[in-house]
Design a protein around this motif. Structure first.
Motif, PDB file in Angstrom:
ATOM      1  N   CYS A  50      20.325  36.065  47.149  1.00 24.42           N
ATOM      2  CA  CYS A  50      20.273  36.162  48.871  1.00 24.42           C
ATOM      3  C   CYS A  50      21.346  35.240  48.961  1.00 24.42           C
ATOM      4  CB  CYS A  50      19.199  36.191  49.518  1.00 24.42           C
ATOM      5  SG  CYS A  50      19.213  35.905  50.893  1.00 24.42           S
ATOM      6  N   GLU A  65      22.673  44.361  53.123  1.00 20.48           N
ATOM      7  CA  GLU A  65      23.936  43.891  53.482  1.00 20.48           C
ATOM      8  C   GLU A  65      25.174  44.906  54.315  1.00 20.48           C
ATOM      9  OE1 GLU A  65      23.090  42.715  56.856  1.00 20.48           O
ATOM     10  OE2 GLU A  65      24.359  41.651  57.112  1.00 20.48           O
ATOM     11  N   LYS A  97      29.087  46.693  50.806  1.00 18.52           N
ATOM     12  CA  LYS A  97      27.662  45.706  51.278  1.00 18.52           C
ATOM     13  C   LYS A  97      27.337  45.398  50.165  1.00 18.52           C
ATOM     14  CE  LYS A  97      25.334  50.102  52.225  1.00 18.52           C
ATOM     15  NZ  LYS A  97      23.831  51.652  52.241  1.00 18.52           N
ATOM     16  N   CYS A 100      21.309  41.356  49.869  1.00 20.00           N
ATOM     17  CA  CYS A 100      20.620  39.897  50.300  1.00 20.00           C
ATOM     18  C   CYS A 100      18.784  40.115  51.063  1.00 20.00           C
ATOM     19  CB  CYS A 100      20.967  40.333  52.075  1.00 20.00           C
ATOM     20  SG  CYS A 100      20.459  39.106  53.341  1.00 20.00           S
ATOM     21  N   GLN A 102      15.547  41.148  52.146  1.00 18.26           N
ATOM     22  CA  GLN A 102      14.946  41.606  53.384  1.00 18.26           C
ATOM     23  C   GLN A 102      14.736  40.631  54.220  1.00 18.26           C
ATOM     24  OE1 GLN A 102      11.143  44.078  53.025  1.00 18.26           O
ATOM     25  NE2 GLN A 102      12.428  46.049  54.180  1.00 18.26           N
ATOM     26  N   ASN A 105      17.789  39.585  55.284  1.00 15.86           N
ATOM     27  CA  ASN A 105      18.663  40.449  56.369  1.00 15.86           C
ATOM     28  C   ASN A 105      17.867  41.048  58.009  1.00 15.86           C
ATOM     29  OD1 ASN A 105      20.343  43.054  56.816  1.00 15.86           O
ATOM     30  ND2 ASN A 105      19.355  43.805  55.084  1.00 15.86           N
TER      31      ASN A 105
END
Length: 374
Positions: A50, A65, A97, A100, A102, A105
């Protein structure tokens, strides 16, 4: 600063240095507040952790994302809108996209996208008045465009350079020098790290009104990796930013910019983007950015600024202004324009400009067309 080793780490009152990665963490939550460059390359760029919190794929729930925020796609882009990648392939924005987690995000939406969406989805006059009353709003816009720029080029590390999938290929980003994006990554994560950012770290950021033109979309995006220059048009607003110049370009073009007194056409937007890129790539001595962390002042992103602002001229230039103008205007110029080739040559020779006229007055758009510069 007094430190001592505990369980393989350096213990400090406010921060920990991970002796394996050299990242700086918070003692209790182990949140990464500063990435060492080597671990940025390993964890974020290569292993696709991430990009905000550094969680490894599979360690948390991930979702996608959007590189271009969903609120822009919903309100300003057509369903079939696409970006043109550096390898000239087209990719729909709906498929554009990056991974990322959750949790991060959701945080990006709450702390960055939702406030920016509310701010920009208004009339230009309302936005302009708020910016005049509170210039700290420019800093919020700057963080947002840093995030856009980072996601755009981070995405290139997922995409093949070779469009023919039968052929082995490196990614688009394999030729990148990532040091510049390393700084942009630190700026894009500020909502998460709460780093204090010195005012001279912020680059040039300018907001103008965009002319509503027939057959032109309400959203447009343009950036350049080498110069870290970006343009975002959202409805009636067009934002220009230079992410690594400590406002040098703003100083260099202060008089020029003050003469812009109306809505910018697409051609004028491209000219201004070329001018900002030109100025930034020809700065003689550049600002240098660094992170400072200590117990008293905390986590800070700072800049070393040269004493003088100097732009390379003539034979020393890294890029030519008028060649850049031609490059950015050629693809939007109608193919059937009767004087197209002559106009392109005039642009390259510095004989055709579109923002200011020969008296240094702003070109008004009423009745204006490229053919006036025959």
């Amino acid at each position: 600063m007094d430190t001592k080793r505990i369980k393989g780490k350096l213990l400090m009152p406010k921060y920990l240095r991970d002796l394996t990665t050299n990242n700086i963490l918070t003692p209790k939550s182990k949140k990464i507040i500063h990435y060492d460059y080597d671990d940025f390359m390993k964890s974020v760029i290569k292993e696709k952790c991430c990009f905000v919190c550094g969680a490894a794929p599979g360690s948390k729930r991930f979702n996608d994302e959007h590189v271009i925020p969903n609120w822009i796609l919903k309100h300003y882009a057509t369903p079939d809108a696409f970006t043109i990648l550096p390898n000239q392939a087209r990719l729909k924005y709906t498929e554009y996209k990056v991974p990322c987690c959750q949790e991060c995000n959701t945080q990006l939406g709450e702390k960055i996208e939702n406030p920016i969406s509310k701010f920009l989805r208004r009339s230009y006059d309302e936005i302009s008045k708020d910016l005049e009353k509170n210039d700290r709003l420019f800093f919020k816009l700057f963080h947002w465009v840093c995030l856009l720029f980072f996601k755009t080029h981070y995405k290139d590390s997922f995409l093949r350079m070779e469009r023919d999938h039968r052929t082995p290929s490196e990614t688009i980003a394999d030729t990148y020098c990532w040091h510049g994006l390393y700084h942009i990554h630190a700026m894009a994560r500020q909502h998460y790290t709460h780093a204090q950012i010195s005012d001279n770290v912020y680059g040039t950021i300018i907001v103008f009104e965009a002319l509503k033109e027939q057959n032109k979309e309400d959203f447009d995006y343009l950036d350049n990796w080498n110069s870290q220059t970006i343009m975002v048009k959202v409805g009636a607003v067009v934002i220009f930013a230079v992410l690594n110049d400590s406002k040098f370009c703003l100083s260099a073009y202060k008089s020029f910019l003050s003469r812009i007194s109306g809505e910018l056409t697409t051609v004028q937007i491209r000219e201004l983007f070329a001018r900002l890129r030109y100025a930034n790539q020809n700065i003689k001595e550049r600002p240098r950015f660094y992170t400072a962390i200590d117990n008293k002042k905390g986590h800070r992103i700072k800049a070393h600024i040269p004493n003088r602002i100097e732009i390379l001229k003539g034979d020393e230039e890294n890029v030519s202004l008028f060649k850049l103008m031609k490059f950015y205007m050629e693809d939007i110029m109608p193919k059937d324009l009767h004087n197209r080739e002559k106009l392109l040559q005039d642009i390259e020779n510095g004989h055709a400009q579109f923002i200011l006229d020969e008296n240094n007055d702003f070109f008004q758009h009423e009745g204006y067309s490229m053919s006036k510069h025959e």
